[in-house]
Design a protein around this motif. Structure first.
Motif, PDB file in Angstrom:
ATOM      1  N   ARG A   1      -4.940  -8.226  10.497  1.00 32.83           N
ATOM      2  CA  ARG A   1      -5.558  -8.797  11.693  1.00 32.83           C
ATOM      3  C   ARG A   1      -5.233  -7.974  12.933  1.00 32.83           C
ATOM      4  NH1 ARG A   1      -5.211 -15.432  11.126  1.00 32.83           N
ATOM      5  NH2 ARG A   1      -6.540 -15.550   9.283  1.00 32.83           N
ATOM      6  N   LEU A   2      -4.213  -7.141  12.838  1.00 36.57           N
ATOM      7  CA  LEU A   2      -3.818  -6.298  13.958  1.00 36.57           C
ATOM      8  C   LEU A   2      -4.519  -4.948  13.947  1.00 36.57           C
ATOM      9  CD1 LEU A   2       0.063  -6.814  14.175  1.00 36.57           C
ATOM     10  CD2 LEU A   2      -1.606  -7.423  15.914  1.00 36.57           C
ATOM     11  N   VAL A   3      -4.644  -4.349  12.760  1.00 38.56           N
ATOM     12  CA  VAL A   3      -5.141  -2.976  12.671  1.00 38.56           C
ATOM     13  C   VAL A   3      -6.398  -2.911  11.817  1.00 38.56           C
ATOM     14  CG1 VAL A   3      -2.813  -2.068  12.942  1.00 38.56           C
ATOM     15  CG2 VAL A   3      -3.735  -2.393  10.651  1.00 38.56           C
ATOM     16  N   PRO A   4      -7.313  -1.960  12.102  1.00 39.08           N
ATOM     17  CA  PRO A   4      -8.514  -1.795  11.273  1.00 39.08           C
ATOM     18  C   PRO A   4      -8.158  -1.249   9.898  1.00 39.08           C
ATOM     19  CG  PRO A   4      -8.377  -0.049  12.909  1.00 39.08           C
ATOM     20  CD  PRO A   4      -7.286  -1.028  13.244  1.00 39.08           C
ATOM     21  N   ARG A   5      -9.094  -1.395   8.967  1.00 32.54           N
ATOM     22  CA  ARG A   5      -8.820  -1.033   7.580  1.00 32.54           C
ATOM     23  C   ARG A   5      -8.398   0.426   7.430  1.00 32.54           C
ATOM     24  NH1 ARG A   5     -12.517  -1.694   2.083  1.00 32.54           N
ATOM     25  NH2 ARG A   5     -11.358  -0.158   0.889  1.00 32.54           N
ATOM     26  N   GLU A   6      -9.030   1.336   8.205  1.00 30.32           N
ATOM     27  CA  GLU A   6      -8.715   2.752   8.043  1.00 30.32           C
ATOM     28  C   GLU A   6      -7.300   3.089   8.481  1.00 30.32           C
ATOM     29  OE1 GLU A   6     -11.162   2.351  11.901  1.00 30.32           O
ATOM     30  OE2 GLU A   6     -11.119   1.509   9.872  1.00 30.32           O
ATOM     31  N   LEU A   7      -6.629   2.172   9.181  1.00 30.05           N
ATOM     32  CA  LEU A   7      -5.256   2.399   9.620  1.00 30.05           C
ATOM     33  C   LEU A   7      -4.243   1.547   8.869  1.00 30.05           C
ATOM     34  CD1 LEU A   7      -5.692   2.625  13.524  1.00 30.05           C
ATOM     35  CD2 LEU A   7      -5.334   4.492  11.909  1.00 30.05           C
ATOM     36  N   LEU A   8      -4.695   0.839   7.849  1.00 31.15           N
ATOM     37  CA  LEU A   8      -3.784  -0.061   7.134  1.00 31.15           C
ATOM     38  C   LEU A   8      -2.609   0.685   6.514  1.00 31.15           C
ATOM     39  CD1 LEU A   8      -5.850  -2.789   5.229  1.00 31.15           C
ATOM     40  CD2 LEU A   8      -4.113  -3.114   6.987  1.00 31.15           C
ATOM     41  N   ASN A   9      -2.897   1.789   5.815  1.00 33.90           N
ATOM     42  CA  ASN A   9      -1.810   2.530   5.180  1.00 33.90           C
ATOM     43  C   ASN A   9      -0.812   3.030   6.222  1.00 33.90           C
ATOM     44  OD1 ASN A   9      -0.844   3.948   2.544  1.00 33.90           O
ATOM     45  ND2 ASN A   9      -0.808   5.551   4.094  1.00 33.90           N
ATOM     46  N   ALA A  10      -1.336   3.568   7.333  1.00 38.27           N
ATOM     47  CA  ALA A  10      -0.456   4.041   8.407  1.00 38.27           C
ATOM     48  C   ALA A  10       0.319   2.886   9.017  1.00 38.27           C
ATOM     49  CB  ALA A  10      -1.280   4.754   9.481  1.00 38.27           C
ATOM     50  N   GLY A  11      -0.335   1.731   9.176  1.00 38.58           N
ATOM     51  CA  GLY A  11       0.340   0.579   9.757  1.00 38.58           C
ATOM     52  C   GLY A  11       1.509   0.103   8.927  1.00 38.58           C
ATOM     53  N   TYR A  12       1.297   0.005   7.627  1.00 35.83           N
ATOM     54  CA  TYR A  12       2.388  -0.400   6.735  1.00 35.83           C
ATOM     55  C   TYR A  12       3.444   0.699   6.625  1.00 35.83           C
ATOM     56  CZ  TYR A  12      -0.108  -4.571   5.177  1.00 35.83           C
ATOM     57  OH  TYR A  12      -0.731  -5.793   5.135  1.00 35.83           O
TER      58      TYR A  12
END
Length: 416
Positions: A131-142
Motif C-alpha cells: 500500500r506504500l510502494v508501487p509494484r515495480e518497487l516492491l522488491n526494493a522496498g522489502y
C-alpha cells in the motif's frame, strides 16, 4: 521509474522498521542469555521459552490474517508496537522484584502474549508495504527493510554484549521496549493510502479463512515456497535454539564473542540485501530463491565443526555470515513475489498463513532441538538441523517454484 525516497510515507515506515529491528537484535541476544545464564535454564527450558514465544503463530496465525484483512493496517501496527513496549518493560521490573523465573517467561503474561502481539503486527506489516510502494518497487522496498534489519544485526548484538556485561540481561531487554515505543510513535505519522476494507464484502470467518489458506496451498508458486519455508524454519530453529547453549558451554566463546558472531550475520545481511535485486534480475525469481535456500542450508556446516580453541569463533561467525547473507539475498525476492501474485484483499491472509506456519515450526523446532541436545548431544542436534535444512532446499529445486518469474501476476489456483 519512481524512487523509494519519493514514495510518500516510506521513509518514516523504513525508519520505524530500522528502530524496531535494532531493539529486536539487542533483546534477541539478551533474552536467550537471560534464560540460559541468569535463570540457569537447561537447553530444554530454553526451547520451551522459545516455543511459548512462537506458538501463537501456529494456534492463531490464519485467524489473525482474516482479522487483519478486515481492518486498516496502520492502526494495528501502532497498537501492537505499544503493547509490546509495555510487556517488555515489565521483565526487568519483575527481575528487580525477584519474581522472574522460567515459568513466568513461558506464561501467557510474557512469551505467549508477546507472541500474539508480534503475530498481528507481522500480518499487518507485510501487507502494508504494497500500500506504500508501487509494484515495480516492491522488491526494493522489502530489500531496504531487510538491509535495515541487517545493519541492526551488525551493531545490535555487539551493543547488547556490552549492555549485558555492564547492566545485565534483564535491563538490556528494556532497549527493545523503547524501540517498540519509538516505532509505534513513528508509524502514527505515516501518511499513506490505507482504506477501510469494504464491510459488505465480508463473509463468514471460516469462509474467509479457507479462502486465504487455499490461496497459499493451491497456488502454483506459493505452495512450494510456503511448504519448504515451513521446513526451513523448523530445522533452522533446531540449530538456533541449541546454538546459544552450545556456544556458551562447549566452545565457550563467551557473551561478547556471541555478539560478534551475530554481528557477522548482520554484516553479511547488508551485503545480501544490497545484491538481492541485481541477482534476481540476472537469474530471475525461481533461480534466486533456490540459490539462496541452498546456500543458507550448507552455511550451517562450520557451526557443527566448531571446537574449543582459537578457531571456534571463526567457525561460528562464518556460519552466521553465510546463512544470514543467503537469507537476506533470497527473502526480499520471495516477499515481493508473494505480494505480486496475491490480490490486495487476500494479502493479510496470505502473509499470515505462511508466517503463522513458519513461526509455528519454531514452536515445534525449539523444544525438539532442546530435547535432542539434552538427551543425545549438542552436535547431534546441530547435525539434524543441518541435514533437514539441506533436504528442504533440494525439494525446492525440483518444485514448480524453479519456473517463477518476475512477471508473474495473480495466477489462478490449481483445481482441488
Amino acid at each position: 521509474m519512481p524512487r523509494l525516497v519519493d514514495v510518500p510515507g516510506y521513509a518514516r515506515f523504513w525508519t520505524a522498521s530500522a528502530v524496531s529491528a535494532f531493539g529486536s537484535q539487542v533483546s534477541g541476544l539478551a533474552l536467550p542469555i537471560l534464560t540460559a545464564v541468569t535463570l540457569s535454564a537447561s537447553a530444554t527450558e530454553v526451547g520451551l521459552v522459545n516455543a511459548a514465544r512462537w506458538s501463537p503463530y501456529l494456534l492463531f496465525g490464519v485467524v489473525a490474517g482474516v482479522l487483519v484483512d478486515r481492518c486498516r493496517r496502520k492502526p494495528v501496527l501502532v497498537a501492537m508496537d505499544l503493547g509490546r513496549a509495555a510487556l517488555l518493560g515489565a521483565i526487568p521490573l519483575l527481575y528487580a522484584l525477584d519474581r522472574l523465573d522460567i515459568a513466568t517467561l513461558c506464561a501467557c503474561v510474557f512469551a505467549f502474549t508477546f507472541g500474539v502481539l508480534c503475530l498481528f503486527f507481522d500480518a499487518a506489516n507485510q501487507s502494508y508495504v504494497p500500500r506504500l510502494v508501487p509494484r515495480e518497487l516492491l522488491n526494493a522496498g522489502y530489500a531496504r527493510v531487510g538491509q535495515a534489519d541487517a545493519v541492526a544485526g551488525s551493531t545490535g548484538p555487539l551493543i547488547a554484549g556490552v549492555l549485558i556485561k555492564l547492566l545485565g540481561a534483564p535491563v538490556a531487554v528494556l532497549v527493545e521496549a523503547v524501540s517498540c515505543l519509538a516505532s509505534g510513535l513513528l508509524l502514527t505519522s505515516v501518511r499513506a493510502h490505507d482504506p477501510v476494507p469494504d464491510r459488505g464484502a465480508r463473509r463468514g470467518l471460516v469462509s474467509e479463512l479457507r479462502e486465504g489458506v487455499a490461496r497459499v496451498y493451491r497456488h502454483r508458486t506459493l505452495a512450494s515456497i510456503a511448504l519448504t519455508s515451513h521446513l526451513m524454519l523448523l530445522f533452522n530453529t533446531v540449530v538456533s535454539t541449541v546454538f546459544v547453549v552450545f556456544a556458551l558451554r562447549e566452545p565457550r566463546i563467551g557473551d561478547f564473542c556471541l555478539g560478534v558472531a551475530y554481528a557477522c550475520a548482520g554484516l553479511r545481511g547488508v551485503l545480501g540485501g544490497a545484491f538481492s535485486g541485481r541477482v534476481a534480475k540476472k537469474l530471475d525469481v525461481g533461480a534466486t530463491l533456490i540459490a539462496g535456500r541452498l546456500l543458507a542450508a550448507v552455511g550451517w556446516l562450520p557451526l557443527v565443526l566448531a571446537h574449543r580453541g582459537p578457531w571456534a569463533l571463526v567457525c561460528v561467525s562464518a556460519a552466521f555470515f553465510v546463512v544470514s547473507g543467503a537469507i537476506s539475498l533470497e527473502s526480499p525476492v520471495e516477499m515481493s513475489c508473494r505480494q505480486a501474485v496475491t490480490p490486495d484483499r487476500l494479502r493479510g491472509r496470505m502473509n499470515a498463513t505462511i508466517r503463522s506456519f513458519n513461526w509455528g515450526m519454531v514452536a515445534i523446532g525449539a523444544p525438539l532441538g532442546g530435547l535432542l541436545a539434552d538427551h543425545v548431544g549438542y552436535r547431534f542436534a546441530l547435525s539434524v538441523g543441518l541435514t533437514g535444512a539441506v533436504l528442504q532446499a533440494l525439494a525446492l529445486t525440483v518444485s514448480p517454484t524453479r519456473g517463477a518469474r518476475a512477471t508473474d501476476a495473480h495466477e489462478p489456483l490449481v483445481p482441488a
